[in-house]
Write a protein that holds these residues in place. Structure first.
Motif, PDB file in Angstrom:
ATOM      1  N   GLN A  43     -21.886 -18.419 -17.242  1.00  8.74           N
ATOM      2  CA  GLN A  43     -21.367 -18.393 -18.767  1.00  8.74           C
ATOM      3  C   GLN A  43     -20.905 -17.113 -19.233  1.00  8.74           C
ATOM      4  O   GLN A  43     -20.940 -16.121 -18.515  1.00  8.74           O
ATOM      5  CB  GLN A  43     -22.679 -18.863 -19.451  1.00  8.74           C
ATOM      6  N   GLU A  44     -20.102 -17.368 -20.225  1.00  8.71           N
ATOM      7  CA  GLU A  44     -19.392 -16.171 -20.830  1.00  8.71           C
ATOM      8  C   GLU A  44     -20.584 -15.419 -21.648  1.00  8.71           C
ATOM      9  O   GLU A  44     -21.497 -15.980 -21.828  1.00  8.71           O
ATOM     10  CB  GLU A  44     -18.462 -16.378 -21.421  1.00  8.71           C
ATOM     11  N   ARG A  45     -20.380 -13.949 -21.740  1.00  7.78           N
ATOM     12  CA  ARG A  45     -21.299 -13.202 -22.481  1.00  7.78           C
ATOM     13  C   ARG A  45     -21.071 -13.730 -24.011  1.00  7.78           C
ATOM     14  O   ARG A  45     -20.019 -13.849 -24.583  1.00  7.78           O
ATOM     15  CB  ARG A  45     -20.812 -11.792 -22.411  1.00  7.78           C
ATOM     16  N   GLU A  46     -22.143 -14.116 -24.638  1.00  6.05           N
ATOM     17  CA  GLU A  46     -22.345 -14.521 -25.958  1.00  6.05           C
ATOM     18  C   GLU A  46     -22.982 -13.541 -26.836  1.00  6.05           C
ATOM     19  O   GLU A  46     -23.811 -12.921 -26.594  1.00  6.05           O
ATOM     20  CB  GLU A  46     -22.440 -16.062 -26.091  1.00  6.05           C
ATOM     21  N   PHE A  47     -22.277 -13.697 -28.181  1.00 12.47           N
ATOM     22  CA  PHE A  47     -23.145 -12.866 -29.205  1.00 12.47           C
ATOM     23  C   PHE A  47     -24.461 -13.182 -29.696  1.00 12.47           C
ATOM     24  O   PHE A  47     -24.618 -14.487 -29.705  1.00 12.47           O
ATOM     25  CB  PHE A  47     -21.947 -12.894 -30.476  1.00 12.47           C
ATOM     26  N   VAL A  48     -25.388 -12.392 -30.148  1.00 12.41           N
ATOM     27  CA  VAL A  48     -26.901 -12.893 -30.231  1.00 12.41           C
ATOM     28  C   VAL A  48     -26.839 -12.286 -31.765  1.00 12.41           C
ATOM     29  O   VAL A  48     -27.167 -12.836 -32.484  1.00 12.41           O
ATOM     30  CB  VAL A  48     -27.718 -12.278 -29.519  1.00 12.41           C
ATOM     31  N   ALA A  49     -26.875 -11.162 -31.927  1.00 14.06           N
ATOM     32  CA  ALA A  49     -27.115 -10.486 -33.294  1.00 14.06           C
ATOM     33  C   ALA A  49     -26.424  -8.888 -33.276  1.00 14.06           C
ATOM     34  O   ALA A  49     -26.153  -8.438 -32.369  1.00 14.06           O
ATOM     35  CB  ALA A  49     -28.832 -10.268 -33.433  1.00 14.06           C
ATOM     36  N   CYS A  50     -26.071  -8.608 -34.553  1.00 14.86           N
ATOM     37  CA  CYS A  50     -25.597  -7.231 -34.728  1.00 14.86           C
ATOM     38  C   CYS A  50     -26.284  -6.497 -36.008  1.00 14.86           C
ATOM     39  O   CYS A  50     -26.682  -7.252 -37.065  1.00 14.86           O
ATOM     40  CB  CYS A  50     -24.217  -7.340 -34.718  1.00 14.86           C
ATOM     41  N   ILE A  51     -25.995  -5.398 -35.902  1.00 17.43           N
ATOM     42  CA  ILE A  51     -26.474  -4.491 -37.227  1.00 17.43           C
ATOM     43  C   ILE A  51     -25.739  -3.478 -37.647  1.00 17.43           C
ATOM     44  O   ILE A  51     -25.363  -2.780 -36.700  1.00 17.43           O
ATOM     45  CB  ILE A  51     -28.160  -4.182 -36.971  1.00 17.43           C
ATOM     46  N   THR A  52     -25.506  -2.860 -38.775  1.00 17.44           N
ATOM     47  CA  THR A  52     -24.938  -2.050 -39.254  1.00 17.44           C
ATOM     48  C   THR A  52     -25.368  -0.476 -39.067  1.00 17.44           C
ATOM     49  O   THR A  52     -26.575  -0.684 -38.640  1.00 17.44           O
ATOM     50  CB  THR A  52     -24.394  -2.043 -40.820  1.00 17.44           C
ATOM     51  N   GLY A  53     -24.867   0.555 -38.948  1.00 12.28           N
ATOM     52  CA  GLY A  53     -25.370   1.820 -38.788  1.00 12.28           C
ATOM     53  C   GLY A  53     -26.503   2.156 -39.544  1.00 12.28           C
ATOM     54  O   GLY A  53     -27.501   2.627 -39.183  1.00 12.28           O
ATOM     55  N   SER A  54     -26.593   1.932 -40.791  1.00 14.25           N
ATOM     56  CA  SER A  54     -27.723   2.028 -41.937  1.00 14.25           C
ATOM     57  C   SER A  54     -28.685   1.069 -41.695  1.00 14.25           C
ATOM     58  O   SER A  54     -29.900   1.455 -42.110  1.00 14.25           O
ATOM     59  CB  SER A  54     -27.014   1.939 -43.285  1.00 14.25           C
ATOM     60  N   GLY A  55     -28.441  -0.112 -41.000  1.00 14.83           N
ATOM     61  CA  GLY A  55     -29.467  -1.253 -40.885  1.00 14.83           C
ATOM     62  C   GLY A  55     -29.285  -2.117 -42.144  1.00 14.83           C
ATOM     63  O   GLY A  55     -30.308  -3.152 -42.207  1.00 14.83           O
ATOM     64  N   GLY A  56     -28.467  -2.024 -42.952  1.00 11.78           N
ATOM     65  CA  GLY A  56     -28.348  -2.510 -44.130  1.00 11.78           C
ATOM     66  C   GLY A  56     -28.153  -3.977 -44.000  1.00 11.78           C
ATOM     67  O   GLY A  56     -28.059  -4.911 -45.015  1.00 11.78           O
ATOM     68  N   SER A  57     -27.143  -4.416 -43.000  1.00 14.00           N
ATOM     69  CA  SER A  57     -26.778  -5.487 -42.768  1.00 14.00           C
ATOM     70  C   SER A  57     -26.883  -5.948 -41.323  1.00 14.00           C
ATOM     71  O   SER A  57     -26.531  -5.339 -40.595  1.00 14.00           O
ATOM     72  CB  SER A  57     -25.146  -5.660 -43.271  1.00 14.00           C
ATOM     73  N   THR A  58     -27.122  -7.485 -41.234  1.00 16.20           N
ATOM     74  CA  THR A  58     -27.335  -8.056 -39.815  1.00 16.20           C
ATOM     75  C   THR A  58     -26.333  -9.240 -39.844  1.00 16.20           C
ATOM     76  O   THR A  58     -26.040  -9.989 -41.018  1.00 16.20           O
ATOM     77  CB  THR A  58     -28.647  -8.205 -39.648  1.00 16.20           C
ATOM     78  N   GLY A 104     -19.269  -6.304 -35.195  1.00 16.66           N
ATOM     79  CA  GLY A 104     -19.175  -7.720 -35.414  1.00 16.66           C
ATOM     80  C   GLY A 104     -19.524  -8.514 -34.055  1.00 16.66           C
ATOM     81  O   GLY A 104     -20.400  -8.241 -33.359  1.00 16.66           O
ATOM     82  N   THR A 105     -19.029  -9.711 -34.129  1.00 12.91           N
ATOM     83  CA  THR A 105     -19.577 -10.744 -33.067  1.00 12.91           C
ATOM     84  C   THR A 105     -18.743 -10.797 -31.799  1.00 12.91           C
ATOM     85  O   THR A 105     -19.219 -11.403 -30.920  1.00 12.91           O
ATOM     86  CB  THR A 105     -19.602 -12.244 -33.824  1.00 12.91           C
TER      87      THR A 105
END
Length: 123
Positions: A43-58, A104-105
């Protein structure tokens, strides 16, 4: 140059939990967007989760929303992925990645990657 090292993978039964960790060597870790991706065999690599540098947005993939939680500790240069209610379809190699500018994703947004850690969920 940023080095990323994942840990915490393993074998778990369906319904169980695992916590993945990713250690970064970067001096300005709090400025990096961080992401978790996964890749199953064939399978292709797929996005799971991400977070900004400050942790304020996911952000989360729909397939893991409500079950997985991404977090970070900038004082320790660490990012985590808490995985609950695991399913056999979550089986994959999980990678953490760092984005120097945009986050991002898309895997193309990320500049550095770890070596991956295997997660296997048995039914």
């Amino acid at each position: 140059q940023v080095q990323l090292v994942e840990s915490g993978g393993g074998l778990v039964q369906a319904g169980g939990s695992l916590r993945l960790s990713c250690a970064s060597s970067g001096r300005t870790f709090s400025t990096y967007g961080m992401g978790w991706f996964r890749q199953a065999p064939g399978q292709e690599r797929e996005f799971v989760a991400c977070i900004t540098g400050s942790g304020g947005s996911t952000r989360y993939a729909d397939s893991v929303k409500g079950r997985f939680t991404i977090s970070r500790d900038n004082a320790k240069n660490m990012v985590y992925l808490q995985m609950n209610s695991l399913k056999p379809e979550d089986t994959a190699v999980y990678y953490c990645a760092a984005a120097m500018a945009n986050w991002g994703t898309s895997p193309r947004s990320y500049d550095y990657w770890g070596q991956g850690t295997q997660v296997t969920v048995s039914s």
